[in-house]
Design an enzyme around this catalytic site. Structure first.
Site, PDB file in Angstrom:
ATOM      1  N   GLY A  70       0.802  -1.217   0.000  1.00 18.18           N
ATOM      2  CA  GLY A  70       0.000   0.000   0.000  1.00 18.18           C
ATOM      3  C   GLY A  70       0.835   1.267   0.000  1.00 18.18           C
ATOM      4  O   GLY A  70       0.493   2.250  -0.667  1.00 18.18           O
ATOM      5  N   SER A 199      -3.614  -3.218  -0.304  1.00 19.24           N
ATOM      6  CA  SER A 199      -2.492  -4.055   0.112  1.00 19.24           C
ATOM      7  C   SER A 199      -2.942  -5.497   0.290  1.00 19.24           C
ATOM      8  O   SER A 199      -4.065  -5.758   0.730  1.00 19.24           O
ATOM      9  CB  SER A 199      -1.923  -3.508   1.431  1.00 19.24           C
ATOM     10  OG  SER A 199      -0.956  -4.382   1.954  1.00 19.24           O
ATOM     11  N   GLY A 200      -2.033  -6.450   0.005  1.00 22.95           N
ATOM     12  CA  GLY A 200      -2.385  -7.866   0.081  1.00 22.95           C
ATOM     13  C   GLY A 200      -2.460  -8.418   1.487  1.00 22.95           C
ATOM     14  O   GLY A 200      -3.352  -9.200   1.816  1.00 22.95           O
ATOM     15  N   HIS A 201      -1.523  -8.006   2.354  1.00 24.08           N
ATOM     16  CA  HIS A 201      -1.463  -8.681   3.661  1.00 24.08           C
ATOM     17  C   HIS A 201      -2.542  -8.211   4.641  1.00 24.08           C
ATOM     18  O   HIS A 201      -2.641  -8.752   5.745  1.00 24.08           O
ATOM     19  CB  HIS A 201      -0.064  -8.540   4.275  1.00 24.08           C
ATOM     20  CG  HIS A 201       0.260  -7.190   4.832  1.00 24.08           C
ATOM     21  ND1 HIS A 201       0.317  -6.949   6.184  1.00 24.08           N
ATOM     22  CD2 HIS A 201       0.544  -6.018   4.231  1.00 24.08           C
ATOM     23  CE1 HIS A 201       0.644  -5.689   6.385  1.00 24.08           C
ATOM     24  NE2 HIS A 201       0.784  -5.101   5.217  1.00 24.08           N
ATOM     25  N   THR A 237      11.399  -6.914 -11.353  1.00 23.91           N
ATOM     26  CA  THR A 237      10.801  -8.219 -11.621  1.00 23.91           C
ATOM     27  C   THR A 237       9.583  -8.435 -10.737  1.00 23.91           C
ATOM     28  O   THR A 237       9.637  -8.206  -9.527  1.00 23.91           O
ATOM     29  CB  THR A 237      11.835  -9.329 -11.365  1.00 23.91           C
ATOM     30  OG1 THR A 237      12.971  -9.091 -12.204  1.00 23.91           O
ATOM     31  CG2 THR A 237      11.256 -10.697 -11.684  1.00 23.91           C
ATOM     32  N   CYS A 325       2.457   0.974  12.180  1.00 26.86           N
ATOM     33  CA  CYS A 325       3.614   1.677  11.625  1.00 26.86           C
ATOM     34  C   CYS A 325       4.156   2.717  12.599  1.00 26.86           C
ATOM     35  O   CYS A 325       5.270   3.186  12.443  1.00 26.86           O
ATOM     36  CB  CYS A 325       3.245   2.344  10.301  1.00 26.86           C
ATOM     37  SG  CYS A 325       2.607   1.183   9.079  1.00 26.86           S
TER      38      CYS A 325
END
Length: 383
Positions: A70, A199-201, A237, A325
């Site tokens: 994110g 965000s994925g997590h 990548t 954070c």
């Protein structure tokens, strides 16, 4: 027993995600930029994830740029778009933003723009009257969250877009959707915003993955350079494991989980307020339109949050004293400060955040432990 209630910091990868990652480690590790068949197969799967994400966000026909999470998506949205603007102007950022957005302010100023904070109301969402006063033709960009990561407040995005259309039609709107994606309704195309980060997590995927959705006609330039992946907008990548995992997390998300989370959060809220009369909720009243189903911020005065946090940890109950954070910085939450919460109340505030797998037993155990420690610890607080 344990009760993990810090899901706004991160969620446990789901069984479906773990299975697809295991498969990828065996047979999906090729570089998707290569030209042989196994690599092309991976590229096809990555493109399939783009479509999955666009469908989930109501963004059919738009562009997905995969990122490391994110924070990178937010940085690319803000700095990438402002690099495309020829003349300096004003950028409005809400005062309750995550550092992924607010910490971009210095870089934006170095680009020659002016950054101004949009004040928040007592519930933690943007003060619409103040925003209306701030809008004019000089505003280039507006950045707001979909859901506040500390309080669960849902921003009034439709009203913000209406104000933009009326008073600053040339301004782009970026939405940080890290805490809202899949858990709060979103129709990107209908809403009329220009970019959206997630965000994925935070949704049972993997750390190190995220994405930025941008309108196909929205100008944006890269902020990092290299091999030209992701349409030259995010070189490097591709994190094939993380991207495929992200797609699986989105594909398998159960909409009914949002109903379960809201019911359990209400149970948590009602139990704490009933058993600890001194408790005060920081944020909006419980309402699906203004309050996310999975985040609650509550002050258990006079017990300081870190004292209670460590006491709960001893019983296997894991919560947060604010944004993960910022939790190690030991300072009053800027979000609560912007909402006008007193220093004493902010210093006693905890964030409970649920996920799709949270159970009633975990909620009841957390309340039981919080009450036990509160009744003991409050006796030792100097007044």
């Amino acid at each position: 027993m344990k009760a993990y209630l810090d899901n706004s910091a991160t969620t446990k990868p789901s069984a479906a995600v773990a299975a697809v990652v295991s498969e990828m480690l065996e047979s999906g590790w090729y570089n998707p930029s290569a030209l042989y068949k196994p690599a092309l197969e991976i590229q096809k799967r990555i493109d399939g994830v783009r479509e999955t994400c666009l469908k989930a966000a109501g963004a059919a026909g738009q562009v997905v740029i995969f990122t490391s999470g994110g924070t990178e998506a937010d940085n690319l949205a803000l700095l990438g778009h402002l690099k495309s603007r020829r003349k300096p102007g004003r950028v409005l950022i809400s005062s309750v933003e995550h550092p992924a957005v607010s910490a971009c302010a210095d870089e934006i100023r170095k680009m020659g723009h002016t950054v101004e904070e949009i004040p928040a109301g007592k519930t933690g969402s943007v003060d619409l009257a103040k925003l209306e006063e701030m809008l004019d033709e000089d505003v280039l960009m507006i950045s707001v969250m979909q859901v506040n990561n500390e309080t669960g407040a849902v921003e009034p995005l439709q009203e913000i877009v209406k104000l933009r259309n009326a008073k600053a039609p040339g301004a782009a709107i970026h939405v940080d959707g890290v805490q809202g994606f899949l858990r709060v309704p979103l129709d990107f195309n209908k809403l009329g915003i220009q970019s959206y980060a997630f965000s994925g997590h935070k949704i049972h995927g993997l750390k190190g993955t995220g994405a930025l959705i941008v309108r196909k006609d929205h100008p944006i330039r890269p902020v990092q350079f290299g091999g030209g992946q992701e349409g030259n907008l995010r070189s490097g990548t591709e994190n094939t494991f993380g991207i495929i995992a992200l797609g699986e997390a989105v594909r398998t998300w159960d909409p009914e989980a949002n109903v379960r989370m809201r019911d359990l959060k209400n149970r948590l809220r009602q139990s704490l307020l009933e058993k600890i009369p001194e408790a005060k909720v920081n944020g909006p009243e419980e309402n699906p339109e203004t309050c996310a189903p999975h985040i609650m911020n509550v002050a258990l005065m006079p017990v300081r949050s870190q004292t209670m946090l460590f006491a709960l940890e001893g019983d296997g109950v894991y919560v947060s004293a604010g944004s993960a954070c910022a939790s190690r910085k030991q300072k009053i939450s800027p979000v609560l400060k912007a909402m006008g919460v007193s220093t004493e109340q902010a210093d006693c505030s905890l964030r409970f955040s649920l996920c799709a797998d949270t159970t009633q037993a975990e909620i009841d155990y957390a309340v039981e432990c919080a009450l036990k420690h509160y009744n003991m610890l409050k006796k030792f607080v100097r007044r």
